[in-house]
Design a protein around this motif. Structure first.
Motif, PDB file in Angstrom:
ATOM      1  N   THR A   1     -21.690   9.202  -9.976  1.00 31.86           N
ATOM      2  CA  THR A   1     -20.988   8.721 -11.409  1.00 31.86           C
ATOM      3  C   THR A   1     -21.620   9.229 -12.547  1.00 31.86           C
ATOM      4  OG1 THR A   1     -21.976   6.555 -11.187  1.00 31.86           O
ATOM      5  CG2 THR A   1     -19.832   6.687 -10.567  1.00 31.86           C
TER       6      THR A   1
ATOM      7  N   SER B   1      -8.586   8.547  -4.905  1.00 30.37           N
ATOM      8  CA  SER B   1      -7.509   7.739  -5.086  1.00 30.37           C
ATOM      9  C   SER B   1      -6.148   8.430  -4.397  1.00 30.37           C
ATOM     10  CB  SER B   1      -7.098   6.937  -6.347  1.00 30.37           C
ATOM     11  OG  SER B   1      -6.899   7.853  -7.289  1.00 30.37           O
TER      12      SER B   1
ATOM     13  N   TYR C   1     -17.727   1.147  -8.997  1.00 28.89           N
ATOM     14  CA  TYR C   1     -18.630   2.075  -8.413  1.00 28.89           C
ATOM     15  C   TYR C   1     -20.098   1.225  -8.061  1.00 28.89           C
ATOM     16  CZ  TYR C   1     -21.337   1.108 -12.947  1.00 28.89           C
ATOM     17  OH  TYR C   1     -22.194   0.542 -13.766  1.00 28.89           O
TER      18      TYR C   1
ATOM     19  N   ARG D   1     -12.711   1.664 -13.037  1.00 27.20           N
ATOM     20  CA  ARG D   1     -13.219   2.196 -11.593  1.00 27.20           C
ATOM     21  C   ARG D   1     -14.238   1.277 -11.038  1.00 27.20           C
ATOM     22  NH1 ARG D   1     -12.519   5.770 -15.358  1.00 27.20           N
ATOM     23  NH2 ARG D   1     -14.712   6.025 -15.527  1.00 27.20           N
TER      24      ARG D   1
ATOM     25  N   SER E   1     -12.538  10.952  -9.373  1.00 23.04           N
ATOM     26  CA  SER E   1     -12.127   9.569  -8.849  1.00 23.04           C
ATOM     27  C   SER E   1     -10.605   9.615  -8.615  1.00 23.04           C
ATOM     28  CB  SER E   1     -12.193   8.594 -10.175  1.00 23.04           C
ATOM     29  OG  SER E   1     -11.551   9.078 -11.313  1.00 23.04           O
TER      30      SER E   1
ATOM     31  N   ASP F   1     -15.701  10.799 -15.407  1.00 25.95           N
ATOM     32  CA  ASP F   1     -16.002   9.708 -14.389  1.00 25.95           C
ATOM     33  C   ASP F   1     -17.169  10.241 -13.184  1.00 25.95           C
ATOM     34  OD1 ASP F   1     -14.590  12.141 -13.262  1.00 25.95           O
ATOM     35  OD2 ASP F   1     -13.088  10.762 -12.154  1.00 25.95           O
ATOM     36  N   VAL F   2     -17.175  11.475 -12.727  1.00 22.97           N
ATOM     37  CA  VAL F   2     -18.177  11.793 -11.562  1.00 22.97           C
ATOM     38  C   VAL F   2     -18.631  13.241 -11.982  1.00 22.97           C
ATOM     39  CG1 VAL F   2     -18.179  12.842  -9.170  1.00 22.97           C
ATOM     40  CG2 VAL F   2     -16.680  10.741  -9.800  1.00 22.97           C
TER      41      VAL F   2
ATOM     42  N   MET G   1     -19.636   6.422  -5.993  1.00 20.33           N
ATOM     43  CA  MET G   1     -18.338   6.223  -5.425  1.00 20.33           C
ATOM     44  C   MET G   1     -18.525   6.595  -4.093  1.00 20.33           C
ATOM     45  SD  MET G   1     -15.535   7.085  -8.122  1.00 20.33           S
ATOM     46  CE  MET G   1     -15.811   6.173  -9.963  1.00 20.33           C
TER      47      MET G   1
ATOM     48  N   THR H   1     -16.078   1.873  -1.686  1.00 17.86           N
ATOM     49  CA  THR H   1     -16.843   1.105  -2.619  1.00 17.86           C
ATOM     50  C   THR H   1     -16.886  -0.140  -2.934  1.00 17.86           C
ATOM     51  OG1 THR H   1     -16.423   3.406  -3.637  1.00 17.86           O
ATOM     52  CG2 THR H   1     -17.590   1.755  -5.273  1.00 17.86           C
TER      53      THR H   1
END
Length: 326
Positions: A262, A179, A240, A238, A175, A269-270, A316, A191
Motif C-alpha cells: 500500500t 476486487s 490492508y 480498503r 485495489s 492505493d498501491v 493487501m 487480507t
C-alpha cells in the motif's frame, strides 16, 4: 495511513500507473483521430479497432520454453502456489522496464515476456500458470490457438470484467485489480483474515495528475477514469495489513499469494506488487523492483522490506484460485 507529498511521485508510482516515460507522447496523441472500440460478443472480450496483441518471435520462444519447463516439472498437477512460485522463478533476472503497457495508439493487449514491471510480472505469471494447468504443453502444437488461449487468460486478469474496451477498461488501481479478479473467480482476497486495518481515503491520483497520462487528453477517457475513481471511493474503505503487523500475520500468507504494497502517496492505493515466496522460514517478495535492473527475490523478508520503504506502509493479499479442471 500515513501520506506523503507527490514529490516522490516518479519513484513511487512508475510501476503501478506508468507515470513516466510516456508524458512526451501527449502532443502526438492530441493530433490523432479518436478510436472506436469493437466488442467481440462471441468471446466476451473487447479489442480496440485495428489493435491486436503483438507477439515477437522472442516472446513466443520464451513462452514456449516456460510451458515446456512447466511440463517437465509436472506443474499442472502440483499445488497451485508451488506452480506459481516455480514459474515465477523462471523470470528472475528478466529486465525491469517501467510503463510496459503504455504503448502508442489504441489500447491493445501487450504481450511481453522480455521486459516486466511489477504488475505485468504478476499478470504474466498468473496467466501462464492458468495456461499450463488448463491448456498444457500439448496445445503448443497449434501456435495460433495457444496464443489465443494465453491472450484470453491475460485479458481476463488485466481488464475490468475480462473485457478489453479501451484504456479506461484496464484495471489501473491495484485495489480494483484485486476486487475485480475476485469477482471473476481468479483470486480470493485474504487480507481480511490477517487482522487488517481500514484505509478510508479515496483514490483519485489519476484524475488529479492527468498530464502524467497521455491517454487522459481524450475527454471521454478522463470522464471514464473519474467515474471509475468515484466507484472505488465507496463508504467502507480498503482493508490492508499495516506494516508493523506483517511479521505477526505472515504465517497466514502462502507461496504464490499476490502481495500489494500500500502507498503513502495521497490518492494512490498501491505502490508496488509481487508474489509471496517462503525461503528458509521467512516470507520474501518475488517482484520486479522499483529500484534495480531485473526481477528478483527480495533480499530482506517482506516485513522488513516494507518497514524500510517510506512510500509503502502495509500490504493487501490475495490468493490465486485453482482453475476448473476438465
Amino acid at each position: 495511513m500515513r501520506r506523503r507529498s507527490v514529490v516522490t511521485l516518479a519513484k513511487v508510482v512508475v510501476c503501478i500507473l506508468g507515470t513516466v516515460g510516456v508524458i512526451a507522447a501527449l502532443a502526438w496523441w492530441q493530433v490523432q483521430p479518436s478510436t472506436s472500440t469493437v466488442i467481440d460478443e462471441a468471446e466476451g472480450v473487447g479489442t480496440a479497432s485495428g489493435a491486436r496483441a503483438d507477439w515477437t518471435p522472442e516472446d513466443w520462444t520464451l513462452f514456449e520454453e516456460k510451458v515446456r519447463f512447466a511440463a517437465e516439472r509436472g506443474l499442472a498437477d502440483v499445488e497451485l502456489g508451488e506452480a506459481i512460485v516455480q514459474l515465477a522463478e523462471t523470470f528472475v533476472g528478466t529486465t525491469y522496464e517501467p510503463a510496459t503497457l503504455e504503448v502508442m495508439g489504441p489500447e491493445r493487449l501487450v504481450i511481453n515476456f522480455r521486459e516486466l514491471d511489477c504488475v505485468t510480472l504478476v499478470e504474466t505469471v498468473l496467466a501462464l500458470t492458468r495456461f499450463v494447468r488448463e491448456q498444457g504443453v500439448e496445445s503448443l502444437a497449434d501456435p495460433p490457438a495457444a496464443r489465443a488461449a494465453y491472450e484470453s487468460h491475460l485479458t481476463a486478469l488485466r481488464y475490468r470484467g475480462g473485457r478489453l474496451d479501451g484504456y479506461a477498461s484496464r484495471l489501473h488501481y491495484f485495489s480494483e485489480w484485486l476486487s475485480d479478479n475476485e469477482a471473476k473467480g481468479l483470486v480470493r482476497i485474504t487480507t481480511g483474515e490477517l487482522e487488517p486495518a481500514v484505509d478510508p481515503e479515496p483514490v483519485r491520483f489519476m484524475s488529479e495528475h492527468p498530464d502524467a497520462y497521455w491517454q487522459m487528453a481524450d475527454a471521454g477517457v478522463r470522464e471514464a477514469i473519474v467515474a471509475m475513481e468515484a466507484r472505488l471511493g465507496g463508504d467502507t474503505g480498503r482493508e490492508y495489513v499495516p506494516q508493523d503487523r506483517i511479521a505477526e500475520v505472515a504465517g497466514g500468507i502462502r507461496d504464490g499469494d499476490v502481495i500489494a504494497a500500500t502507498s503513502t502517496v495521497e490518492g494512490l492505493d498501491v505502490a508496488h506488487t509481487g508474489l509471496a515466496v517462503w525461503r528458509d522460514g521467512a516470507l520474501h517478495l518475488l517482484h520486479a523492483p522499483l529500484v534495480g535492473s531485473s526481477v528478483e527475490i527480495s533480499e530482506r523478508p517482506l516485513a522488513e522490506r516494507i518497514l524500510s520503504i517510506g512510500s509503502q506502509d502495509g500490504i493487501m493479499v490475495a490468493r490465486p484460485v485453482e482453475p476448473p479442471r476438465p
